[in-house]
Structures are given as structure tokens and as C-alpha cells.
Design a protein around this motif. Structure first.
Motif, PDB file in Angstrom:
ATOM      1  N   SER A   1      -6.855   3.346   3.346  1.00  0.00           N
ATOM      2  CA  SER A   1      -6.339   4.017   2.156  1.00  0.00           C
ATOM      3  C   SER A   1      -5.781   5.392   2.502  1.00  0.00           C
ATOM      4  O   SER A   1      -4.660   5.749   2.104  1.00  0.00           O
ATOM      5  CB  SER A   1      -7.454   4.139   1.113  1.00  0.00           C
ATOM      6  OG  SER A   1      -6.996   4.850  -0.009  1.00  0.00           O
TER       7      SER A   1
ATOM      8  N   LEU B   1      -8.388  -2.884   4.762  1.00  0.00           N
ATOM      9  CA  LEU B   1      -6.985  -3.285   4.583  1.00  0.00           C
ATOM     10  C   LEU B   1      -6.856  -4.802   4.538  1.00  0.00           C
ATOM     11  O   LEU B   1      -6.025  -5.347   3.810  1.00  0.00           O
ATOM     12  CB  LEU B   1      -6.122  -2.730   5.721  1.00  0.00           C
ATOM     13  CG  LEU B   1      -5.683  -1.269   5.616  1.00  0.00           C
ATOM     14  CD1 LEU B   1      -4.980  -0.844   6.895  1.00  0.00           C
ATOM     15  CD2 LEU B   1      -4.780  -1.067   4.415  1.00  0.00           C
TER      16      LEU B   1
ATOM     17  N   PRO C   1      -4.369  -3.203  -4.104  1.00  0.00           N
ATOM     18  CA  PRO C   1      -4.021  -2.320  -2.990  1.00  0.00           C
ATOM     19  C   PRO C   1      -5.286  -1.644  -2.486  1.00  0.00           C
ATOM     20  O   PRO C   1      -6.250  -1.464  -3.247  1.00  0.00           O
ATOM     21  CB  PRO C   1      -3.063  -1.301  -3.628  1.00  0.00           C
ATOM     22  CG  PRO C   1      -2.593  -1.934  -4.892  1.00  0.00           C
ATOM     23  CD  PRO C   1      -3.717  -2.806  -5.364  1.00  0.00           C
TER      24      PRO C   1
ATOM     25  N   TYR D   1      -2.346   5.311   4.348  1.00  0.00           N
ATOM     26  CA  TYR D   1      -1.153   5.041   3.532  1.00  0.00           C
ATOM     27  C   TYR D   1      -0.830   6.208   2.597  1.00  0.00           C
ATOM     28  O   TYR D   1       0.348   6.460   2.296  1.00  0.00           O
ATOM     29  CB  TYR D   1      -1.293   3.725   2.774  1.00  0.00           C
ATOM     30  CG  TYR D   1      -0.907   2.553   3.658  1.00  0.00           C
ATOM     31  CD1 TYR D   1       0.425   2.367   4.035  1.00  0.00           C
ATOM     32  CD2 TYR D   1      -1.851   1.683   4.158  1.00  0.00           C
ATOM     33  CE1 TYR D   1       0.798   1.320   4.874  1.00  0.00           C
ATOM     34  CE2 TYR D   1      -1.497   0.629   5.007  1.00  0.00           C
ATOM     35  CZ  TYR D   1      -0.166   0.461   5.358  1.00  0.00           C
ATOM     36  OH  TYR D   1       0.195  -0.567   6.200  1.00  0.00           O
TER      37      TYR D   1
ATOM     38  N   ASN E   1       0.808  -1.222   0.000  1.00  0.00           N
ATOM     39  CA  ASN E   1       0.000   0.000   0.000  1.00  0.00           C
ATOM     40  C   ASN E   1       0.841   1.273   0.000  1.00  0.00           C
ATOM     41  O   ASN E   1       0.424   2.284  -0.567  1.00  0.00           O
ATOM     42  CB  ASN E   1      -0.974  -0.038   1.170  1.00  0.00           C
ATOM     43  CG  ASN E   1      -2.042  -1.085   0.956  1.00  0.00           C
ATOM     44  OD1 ASN E   1      -2.827  -1.010   0.024  1.00  0.00           O
ATOM     45  ND2 ASN E   1      -2.053  -2.112   1.798  1.00  0.00           N
TER      46      ASN E   1
END
Length: 252
Positions: A239, A219, A228, A242, A22
């Protein structure tokens, strides 16, 4: 100039592969040409980018034993600017075959030297052990990010990894730096997680990334769909965390 970053922790289940995949994707969507190198025989990073491991005729293993040129092994992913040098179970053979070879710790470094120039970042996902593959990754890297689980015993074993990094700096890779320690699986609602964060910040101070990776269902789900998390669910907390980490990394 290419930055090569190894994601390493000999303890399993700390979010190492999740971070490698990620963070690579987040750097790519930030406009950075990124190569993800799957240096783990479990090859979970390969699966998490949508590649069918059993269908691979050749992988990182064949590059390491010099049966294939590294540029022939690199595969594009569904994320623009992100490519992967994939792995599969064949990689187990590297440890056995190279154990008695001279210069065995520098094989990956030499392999990447021929392909890394077009990339802004090379991210290496390591096995959950201090193995020959991990030594290769640390020798090939400019720096290391250490994922640290926000749970009891999280700091236990970290000393062993830091000692290994120190030995590698002395003997194989004098320029190796610790880019930072990343707190993962963080749940701000629990006293335990807050205590781990406090202990880590007291011990390691500025080495701790400000970004913390939360416990997040998305995740965990994303790899099973071969994506990803920023592709699977761009609006999720995982999301966004990261993307924040990529931004923090670019600022460091």
C-alpha cells in the motif's frame, strides 16, 4: 486537463494489473478523480475492484462496438474518487469483430473522448500481449507506464514493446510519451533483484521511477477480496509503495 496513462507490458505476470488497480486507487485517495479502464478480456482489474464480472449485463465491449454509450458503463467503486469502466470475457469478441474495420486502432480513443473530461486521470489496464486492444490503449493514451519485473530476463522483450511504442508514435499517436518504467516484485535481499535494478538504471536512467514495488503478500491477497491494497491493508508495504508511486507521478 485529463491525463490518460496506459499500463502496458506484453509479458505476463509483471504486476501490470496490480499497478493499474493500486495506482488508480492511490491517485483517488490523493484527491484526484480517477477512471480505471479495464481493457483486458481477463478482466482482473474489474474483479480487483470488487465487481462481479458474470453479473455485468454490459461492459467495455458494448461501448467499443457502439451498443452502449460509454457513460452508461462506468461504475463507482468502494474508493472515493475512483470509478471503473469494467470488462468481462465478451471483450475477446472485439479483436475478432474489428480486425478488418478501418480505424480499428482508434475505437477506444473515440470512446474515451466522450467521458474523460470530469477526471484528472484515466488509467488503462492492457492485456499481456501486443494485441489490437493494446494498440487501442496506446493510441488513446497520453503516456505509458511500463512495469518491469525485478527478475532474470526482465529486460528481454522490453525492446519489442519500445519498438511498438515508437511505431505508434510515428503512425497513430505522435504525442505518446513513456511516463516511466516501474520496477515491480522487488526484493532488496537478493543479488539478482539488485542487478536488474542496476542494469535498468544504466540503460534507461531517468525513465526509471524511484519508487520500487516490493514483493508483498498483501498485494497478492487484496484482489481475492475485491479490494485495492490501500483498502485491504493500508499499513502494508504494498500500500505504501503505491501511495509513494502516486506521489512521484504527481510530481513528474
Amino acid at each position: 486537463m485529463t491525463q490518460t496513462i496506459c499500463i502496458s507490458n506484453q509479458k505476463g505476470g509483471v504486476g501490470k494489473t496490480t499497478t493499474a488497480v493500486n495506482l488508480s486507487a492511490a491517485l483517488a485517495v490523493s484527491g484526484k478523480k480517477t477512471l480505471l479502464v479495464d481493457c483486458d478480456p481477463q478482466a482482473n482489474a474489474t474483479t480487483a475492484t470488487g465487481i462481479d464480472k458474470p453479473s455485468l449485463a454490459r461492459s467495455l465491449y458494448h461501448g467499443l462496438i457502439r451498443e452502449s454509450e460509454p457513460h452508461e458503463l462506468i461504475i463507482s467503486t468502494q474508493v472515493k474518487n475512483l470509478k471503473i469502466l469494467p470488462a468481462n470475457v465478451d471483450l475477446i469478441g472485439f479483436e475478432v469483430e474489428m480486425m478488418a474495420s478501418q480505424g480499428r486502432e482508434e475505437v477506444l480513443k473515440k470512446l474515451l473522448a466522450g467521458v474523460k473530461d470530469p477526471y484528472d486521470y484515466v488509467i488503462i489496464d492492457c492485456p499481456p500481449s501486443l494485441s489490437l486492444l493494446t494498440l487501442n490503449a496506446l493510441t488513446a493514451a497520453d503516456s505509458v507506464i511500463i512495469p518491469l519485473q525485478s527478475e532474470f530476463f526482465a529486460l528481454e522483450g522490453l525492446g519489442q514493446l519500445l519498438a511498438t511504442i515508437k511505431r505508434i508514435k510515428l503512425s497513430l499517436n505522435p504525442g505518446l510519451k513513456i511516463k516511466g518504467i516501474l520496477l515491480t516484485m522487488y526484493d532488496r535481499r537478493t543479488n539478482l533483484a539488485r542487478q536488474v535494478v542496476e542494469d535498468a538504471e544504466n540503460h534507461f536512467k531517468e525513465m526509471i521511477f524511484k519508487t520500487k514495488i516490493p514483493r508483498n503478500v498483501k498485494l497478492g491477497e487484496a484482489p481475492s477480496f475485491g479490494m485495492p491494497v490501500i483498502v485491504y491493508d493500508p499499513a502494508s508495504k504494498g500500500s505504501k509503495s503505491y501511495l509513494d508511486l502516486a506521489k512521484e507521478l504527481l510530481q513528474r
